[in-house]
Design an enzyme around this catalytic site. Structure first.
Site, PDB file in Angstrom:
ATOM      1  N   CYS A  48     -14.054 -12.255  15.615  1.00  0.00           N
ATOM      2  CA  CYS A  48     -13.772 -10.891  16.079  1.00  0.00           C
ATOM      3  C   CYS A  48     -15.089 -10.293  16.558  1.00  0.00           C
ATOM      4  CB  CYS A  48     -13.195 -10.059  14.929  1.00  0.00           C
ATOM      5  SG  CYS A  48     -13.165  -8.297  15.287  1.00  0.00           S
ATOM      6  N   ARG A  93      -5.008   9.710   3.034  1.00  0.00           N
ATOM      7  CA  ARG A  93      -3.775  10.491   3.204  1.00  0.00           C
ATOM      8  C   ARG A  93      -3.717  11.603   2.141  1.00  0.00           C
ATOM      9  NH1 ARG A  93      -1.062   6.762   6.665  1.00  0.00           N
ATOM     10  NH2 ARG A  93      -2.888   5.863   7.648  1.00  0.00           N
ATOM     11  N   LYS A 114      -7.140   2.243  -3.097  1.00  0.00           N
ATOM     12  CA  LYS A 114      -7.995   2.276  -1.912  1.00  0.00           C
ATOM     13  C   LYS A 114      -8.854   3.512  -2.006  1.00  0.00           C
ATOM     14  CE  LYS A 114      -8.677   2.026   2.983  1.00  0.00           C
ATOM     15  NZ  LYS A 114      -8.238   1.646   4.313  1.00  0.00           N
ATOM     16  N   CYS A 161      -4.709  -8.662  19.901  1.00  0.00           N
ATOM     17  CA  CYS A 161      -6.120  -9.050  19.963  1.00  0.00           C
ATOM     18  C   CYS A 161      -6.410  -9.655  21.325  1.00  0.00           C
ATOM     19  CB  CYS A 161      -6.435 -10.069  18.858  1.00  0.00           C
ATOM     20  SG  CYS A 161      -8.138 -10.679  18.965  1.00  0.00           S
ATOM     21  N   CYS A 209     -14.522  -5.227  19.335  1.00  0.00           N
ATOM     22  CA  CYS A 209     -14.424  -4.456  20.581  1.00  0.00           C
ATOM     23  C   CYS A 209     -13.373  -3.357  20.452  1.00  0.00           C
ATOM     24  CB  CYS A 209     -14.056  -5.393  21.730  1.00  0.00           C
ATOM     25  SG  CYS A 209     -12.441  -6.205  21.516  1.00  0.00           S
ATOM     26  N   CYS A 254      -6.608  -4.189  19.359  1.00  0.00           N
ATOM     27  CA  CYS A 254      -6.072  -3.907  18.012  1.00  0.00           C
ATOM     28  C   CYS A 254      -5.903  -2.398  17.874  1.00  0.00           C
ATOM     29  CB  CYS A 254      -6.960  -4.518  16.932  1.00  0.00           C
ATOM     30  SG  CYS A 254      -8.709  -4.145  17.099  1.00  0.00           S
ATOM     31  N   GLN A 296       0.860  -1.189   0.000  1.00  0.00           N
ATOM     32  CA  GLN A 296       0.000   0.000   0.000  1.00  0.00           C
ATOM     33  C   GLN A 296       0.897   1.241   0.000  1.00  0.00           C
ATOM     34  OE1 GLN A 296      -2.003   1.371   3.651  1.00  0.00           O
ATOM     35  NE2 GLN A 296      -3.894   1.470   2.469  1.00  0.00           N
TER      36      GLN A 296
HETATM   37  C1  LIG Z   1      -4.932  -1.783  13.991  1.00  0.00           C
HETATM   38  C2  LIG Z   1      -5.381  -1.334  12.637  1.00  0.00           C
HETATM   39  C3  LIG Z   1      -4.480  -0.683  11.775  1.00  0.00           C
HETATM   40  C4  LIG Z   1      -4.890  -0.263  10.502  1.00  0.00           C
HETATM   41  N1  LIG Z   1      -3.970   0.296   9.652  1.00  0.00           N
HETATM   42  C5  LIG Z   1      -4.347   0.637   8.380  1.00  0.00           C
HETATM   43  C6  LIG Z   1      -3.386   1.118   7.426  1.00  0.00           C
HETATM   44  O1  LIG Z   1      -2.181   1.191   7.673  1.00  0.00           O
HETATM   45  N2  LIG Z   1      -3.840   1.502   6.194  1.00  0.00           N
HETATM   46  C7  LIG Z   1      -5.165   1.413   5.863  1.00  0.00           C
HETATM   47  O2  LIG Z   1      -5.517   1.784   4.742  1.00  0.00           O
HETATM   48  N3  LIG Z   1      -6.088   0.930   6.719  1.00  0.00           N
HETATM   49  C8  LIG Z   1      -5.715   0.536   7.966  1.00  0.00           C
HETATM   50  N4  LIG Z   1      -6.639  -0.018   8.827  1.00  0.00           N
HETATM   51  C9  LIG Z   1      -8.061  -0.154   8.401  1.00  0.00           C
HETATM   52  C10 LIG Z   1      -8.347  -1.558   7.855  1.00  0.00           C
HETATM   53  O3  LIG Z   1      -7.638  -1.798   6.648  1.00  0.00           O
HETATM   54  C11 LIG Z   1      -9.860  -1.766   7.585  1.00  0.00           C
HETATM   55  O4  LIG Z   1     -10.284  -0.904   6.554  1.00  0.00           O
HETATM   56  C12 LIG Z   1     -10.739  -1.519   8.807  1.00  0.00           C
HETATM   57  O5  LIG Z   1     -10.157  -2.079   9.972  1.00  0.00           O
HETATM   58  C13 LIG Z   1     -12.136  -2.122   8.633  1.00  0.00           C
HETATM   59  O6  LIG Z   1     -12.050  -3.514   8.359  1.00  0.00           O
HETATM   60  P1  LIG Z   1     -12.282  -4.665   9.485  1.00  0.00           P
HETATM   61  O7  LIG Z   1     -13.676  -4.478  10.013  1.00  0.00           O
HETATM   62  O8  LIG Z   1     -12.106  -5.943   8.726  1.00  0.00           O
HETATM   63  O9  LIG Z   1     -11.286  -4.481  10.565  1.00  0.00           O
HETATM   64  C14 LIG Z   1      -6.238  -0.477  10.086  1.00  0.00           C
HETATM   65  C15 LIG Z   1      -7.123  -1.156  10.945  1.00  0.00           C
HETATM   66  C16 LIG Z   1      -6.709  -1.598  12.188  1.00  0.00           C
HETATM   67  C17 LIG Z   1      -7.669  -2.356  13.078  1.00  0.00           C
HETATM   68  S1  SF4 Z   2      -9.250  -6.934  19.925  1.00  0.00           S
HETATM   69 FE1  SF4 Z   2      -9.678  -6.230  17.823  1.00  0.00          FE
HETATM   70  S2  SF4 Z   2      -9.321  -8.002  16.546  1.00  0.00           S
HETATM   71 FE2  SF4 Z   2      -9.543  -8.768  18.657  1.00  0.00          FE
HETATM   72  S3  SF4 Z   2     -11.731  -9.262  18.901  1.00  0.00           S
HETATM   73 FE3  SF4 Z   2     -11.482  -7.136  19.603  1.00  0.00          FE
HETATM   74  S4  SF4 Z   2     -11.872  -5.908  17.718  1.00  0.00           S
HETATM   75 FE4  SF4 Z   2     -11.501  -8.010  17.066  1.00  0.00          FE
END
Ligand SMILES: Cc1cc2nc3c(=O)[nH]c(=O)nc-3n(C[C@H](O)[C@H](O)[C@H](O)COP(=O)(O)O)c2cc1C
Ligand code: SF4
Length: 367
Positions: A343, A167, A214, A362, A346, A350, A91
């Site tokens: 997951c 960004r 993205k 996690c 919460c 993370c 990315q």
């Molecule tokens: C700890 C953490 C770090 C993340 N870092 C990035 C990142 O560096 N670049 C990005 O585009 N999205 C980042 N995201 C967003 C995720 O790519 C994703 O869009 C978002 O968590 C929603 O998806 P999920 O419900 O599957 O977690 C991050 C998410 C989490 C939880």
């Molecule tokens: S800590 Fe983050 S990855 Fe783990 S269960 Fe909670 S929301 Fe999901």
């Protein structure tokens, strides 16, 4: 069972063994801990890992492809991921934080007079003047950097690149931050120019490379997201990005609002459901037939398979679910659904871990 999840697909020119992608995720861990996390995620059966926030120039803060040590780091990552028959995508991003403006907040942060939560809006306030005053020469240097970074990424072993549409790309796209009156500001076409030039810089150097974008979408009524592309302007941005060379889209809510909006917890007032950002995929679909990846609260195998089978999305990206259980794809393929650690959104260890400078973890992790 869940045949579509487990089916291969041509993703903008890249063959993926199934439809599950590890979404870009920043970890804030030591190199060794990070390599091990990524190893487990690749071993868990997903088709591709996206490495978050790879800078498009030299960096004092992040690992950069532009120096020897950073290049070796990324090379090691691609080797680890490939050893599990998994693809890897970089990315590419350019920060929109004005480093000079940030310096004045350092004493406040060090003496704890300014908390990290308080710092965020202060830094956001610096973005509009920074974007609006950036010289055209600097803009050209940065957009050209996307091309150079993509070349280095390929040399380091990456299979594709993703242009981070948040960004700096996102700030240029948005009237909230872009107050320019030259060819990079004003109309939607002009605000798309920065992202389009970044994509073109890659395409001109690497005619065959799959380029994911993205696409950070922002909405009014209710207002969510500040950078990125307004829903009503997708019809301008999407065709321009495709013409520039984008081969697929990864669609999410735009940033520069609260992180809890882009990474929504289960009790979020608006984005609490499975597939909370998929409505933006539907909107993007009106303007392109390129593959589209959905992300955001996706973790129920039946729900995910339905979205894929109906063609609503081409792939499903997951961040938190693969942090909670990297083996989700293998377990789904083997029908071991009861074994999955789901997951619960919460955000405690993370996003919470990252915000408290303890790294991304996690609640299911032992120790
Ligand atoms: C700890 C953490 C770090 C993340 N870092 C990035 C990142 O560096 N670049 C990005 O585009 N999205 C980042 N995201 C967003 C995720 O790519 C994703 O869009 C978002 O968590 C929603 O998806 P999920 O419900 O599957 O977690 C991050 C998410 C989490 C939880
Ligand atoms: S800590 Fe983050 S990855 Fe783990 S269960 Fe909670 S929301 Fe999901």
């Amino acid at each position: 069972m869940y045949e579509t999840i487990n089916s291969s697909v041509n993703y903008g020119g890249l063959e993926l063994k199934n439809r599950i992608i590890f979404a870009p995720t920043t970890f804030g861990l030591s190199d060794e801990e990070y390599f091990e996390k990524i190893r487990r995620i690749a071993a868990g059966g997903c088709a591709m890992v996206i490495i978050g926030d790879v800078p498009v120039g030299k960096s004092m803060i992040e690992k950069s492809l532009f120096d020897k040590k950073g290049f070796a780091y990324y090379q090691k990552l691609t080797e680890i991921v490939h050893s599990y028959d998994c693809r890897i995508c970089a990315q590419l991003h350019q920060s929109d934080s004005n480093m000079l403006a940030m310096l004045k907040y350092v004493p406040g942060v060090l003496t704890k007079k300014i908390s990290m939560q308080e710092l965020r809006p202060l830094l956001n306030a610096e973005v509009a003047p920074y974007i609006s005053k950036l010289s055209v020469k600097k803009i050209k240097k940065i957009t050209d950097g996307f091309g150079k970074a993509a070349e280095l990424a390929v040399k380091a072993g990456f299979d594709m690149v993703q242009v981070h549409g948040d960004r700096m790309c996102g700030s240029f796209s948005s009237t909230v931050f872009n107050k320019r009156t030259d060819e990079y500001g004003g109309s939607a076409e002009n605000r798309a120019r920065f992202a389009v030039e970044a994509v073109k810089a890659i395409r001109s150097r690497l005619p065959e490379l799959p380029i994911d974008y993205k696409l950070a979408v922002r909405q009014e009524e209710p207002h969510y997201g500040n950078a990125g592309v307004l829903e009503s302007e997708l019809g301008v941005f999407v065709p321009m990005l495709v013409d520039a060379g984008v081969t697929s889209f990864h669609v999410a809510l735009a940033n520069h609002s609260s992180l809890e909006d882009t990474i929504p917890p289960a009790n979020h007032p608006y984005f609490k459901g499975q597939g909370c950002f998929l409505k933006y995929c539907d909107e993007v679909r009106q303007f392109t037939d390129k593959p589209i990846t959905g992300v955001g609260g996706l973790n129920d195998p039946a729900f995910v398979d339905d979205q894929l089978a109906s063609g609503r999305i081409t792939c499903a990206a997951m961040s938190r679910q693969l942090l909670a259980d990297p083996e989700w794809p293998n377990k789904v393929a083997a029908g071991q659904l009861k074994e999955i650690h789901r997951c619960v959104r919460c955000n405690r260890k993370c996003l919470g871990g990252l915000q408290q400078h303890q790294g991304t973890h996690c609640i299911y992790e032992k120790g």
